[in-house]
Enzyme design. Structure first.
Site, PDB file in Angstrom:
ATOM      1  N   ASN A 159       0.857  -1.185   0.000  1.00 29.39           N
ATOM      2  CA  ASN A 159       0.000   0.000   0.000  1.00 29.39           C
ATOM      3  C   ASN A 159       0.891   1.232   0.000  1.00 29.39           C
ATOM      4  OD1 ASN A 159      -2.363   1.673   0.450  1.00 29.39           O
ATOM      5  ND2 ASN A 159      -1.759   1.834   2.597  1.00 29.39           N
ATOM      6  N   HIS A 195       0.935   5.058   1.330  1.00 26.78           N
ATOM      7  CA  HIS A 195       0.228   5.871   2.316  1.00 26.78           C
ATOM      8  C   HIS A 195       0.929   7.229   2.423  1.00 26.78           C
ATOM      9  CE1 HIS A 195      -2.287   6.719   5.775  1.00 26.78           C
ATOM     10  NE2 HIS A 195      -1.206   7.167   6.395  1.00 26.78           N
ATOM     11  N   SER A 231       4.924   6.628   2.459  1.00 26.42           N
ATOM     12  CA  SER A 231       5.487   5.317   2.788  1.00 26.42           C
ATOM     13  C   SER A 231       4.841   4.254   1.905  1.00 26.42           C
ATOM     14  CB  SER A 231       5.191   4.950   4.252  1.00 26.42           C
ATOM     15  OG  SER A 231       5.650   5.953   5.140  1.00 26.42           O
ATOM     16  N   ASP A 254      -2.676   0.433   8.046  1.00 21.54           N
ATOM     17  CA  ASP A 254      -1.463   1.238   7.824  1.00 21.54           C
ATOM     18  C   ASP A 254      -0.350   0.868   8.800  1.00 21.54           C
ATOM     19  OD1 ASP A 254      -2.831   2.619   5.796  1.00 21.54           O
ATOM     20  OD2 ASP A 254      -3.573   4.129   7.196  1.00 21.54           O
TER      21      ASP A 254
HETATM   22  C1  GAR Z   1      -2.528   9.061  -2.690  1.00 17.28           C
HETATM   23  O1  GAR Z   1      -2.058  10.246  -2.113  1.00 17.28           O
HETATM   24  C2  GAR Z   1      -2.310   7.890  -1.759  1.00 17.28           C
HETATM   25  O2  GAR Z   1      -1.113   7.988  -1.028  1.00 17.28           O
HETATM   26  C3  GAR Z   1      -3.488   8.016  -0.850  1.00 17.28           C
HETATM   27  O3  GAR Z   1      -4.571   8.347  -1.705  1.00 17.28           O
HETATM   28  C4  GAR Z   1      -4.048   9.092  -2.807  1.00 17.28           C
HETATM   29  C5  GAR Z   1      -4.529   8.439  -4.081  1.00 17.28           C
HETATM   30  O4  GAR Z   1      -4.248   9.258  -5.161  1.00 17.28           O
HETATM   31  N1  GAR Z   1      -3.755   6.806  -0.147  1.00 17.28           N
HETATM   32  C6  GAR Z   1      -4.262   6.762   1.075  1.00 17.28           C
HETATM   33  O5  GAR Z   1      -4.573   7.752   1.709  1.00 17.28           O
HETATM   34  C7  GAR Z   1      -4.446   5.355   1.649  1.00 17.28           C
HETATM   35  N2  GAR Z   1      -4.679   5.411   3.029  1.00 17.28           N
HETATM   36  P1  GAR Z   1      -4.381   8.701  -6.647  1.00 17.28           P
HETATM   37  O6  GAR Z   1      -5.786   8.121  -6.792  1.00 17.28           O
HETATM   38  O7  GAR Z   1      -4.205   9.892  -7.520  1.00 17.28           O
HETATM   39  O8  GAR Z   1      -3.328   7.659  -6.855  1.00 17.28           O
END
Ligand code: GAR
Length: 221
Positions: free
Chosen positions: A111, A113, A140, A149
């Site tokens: 994942n 994060h 991360s 997480d």
């Molecule tokens: C990213 O910033 C990712 O790190 C976060 O969601 C966004 C997705 O963006 N993930 C989380 O918060 C998971 N807990 P994207 O759809 O443009 O890839």
């Protein structure tokens, strides 16, 4: 001898910019991977559009059509299993996954994060880093375990928080780092360089004492 590309499935709930970064890395020849499935819990996820444009099979499961989370996750993971994926990447998948559904995937599921874990698990990570007065923030990539997480961290990218930053600018700047960090980690996995054994990340067969750091355009010990 050439090795077969790693078969990768991706789950995403949103716009899919991290999926796009993976696909671009593959197009540039930097990622020996074949994308076998993009799954989502949102029919309008941008990630699905990207996948369809790239000719990748998609699976859309609407959680409202399932009686509970366990049955949703069970069906989702059946689809993932059927895809033949060897690695499952959560790229902005905004659901908590049932521990029993993910158990067979521990060590084969990562994942990304948007925080320097173990700081700021969960939501609103940029806001919380700013509110705490942190001087740095980051992203991360970690192996997924049943603890939200909380799985072993493989690699991180860091950036300095400036006095001008607000939640939006910080998120946008960090996203640029995410787009380099995630493909780099998937590439290491595709090369067989990373593994999870007994809760410990191994790099080239040796325990990683601290997460790899994204520095000067590459992953560094
Ligand atoms: C990213 O910033 C990712 O790190 C976060 O969601 C966004 C997705 O963006 N993930 C989380 O918060 C998971 N807990 P994207 O759809 O443009 O890839």
């Amino acid at each position: 001898m050439t090795t077969a590309p790693l078969r990768v499935a991706v789950l995403a709930s949103g716009r899919g910019s991290n999926l796009a970064a993976l696909l671009q890395a593959r197009s540039r020849g930097e990622l020996p991977a074949e994308f076998v499935l993009v799954g989502s819990d949102k029919a309008d996820a941008g990630a699905l559009t990207l996948a369809r444009e790239a000719g990748i099979p998609t699976a859309v499961l609407d959680p409202r059509r399932f009686p509970d989370r366990v049955s949703f996750d069970h069906t989702l993971f059946e689809r993932i299993q059927e895809s033949g994926a060897e690695l499952l990447v959560l790229a902005g998948f905004m659901r908590i996954i049932d521990g029993a559904a993910l158990a067979p995937w521990v060590g084969r599921m990562i994942n990304i994060h948007p925080s320097l874990l173990p700081k700021y698990r969960g939501l609103h990570t940029h806001r919380r880093a700013l509110a705490a007065g942190d001087l740095e923030h980051g992203a991360s990539v970690h192996y997924v375990t049943a603890e939200l997480d909380g799985g072993p961290v493989i690699a991180q990218a860091r950036l300095a928080i400036t006095p001008q930053d607000d939640e939006q600018t910080l998120a946008a700047r960090l996203l640029g780092y995410e787009h380099r960090l995630l493909p780099a980690v998937v590439s290491y996995i595709a090369q067989g360089r990373l593994a999870l054994r007994d809760g410990q990340v191994l790099l080239d067969g040796r325990p990683l004492a601290t997460p790899l750091q994204w520095r000067d355009g590459a992953l560094d010990r």
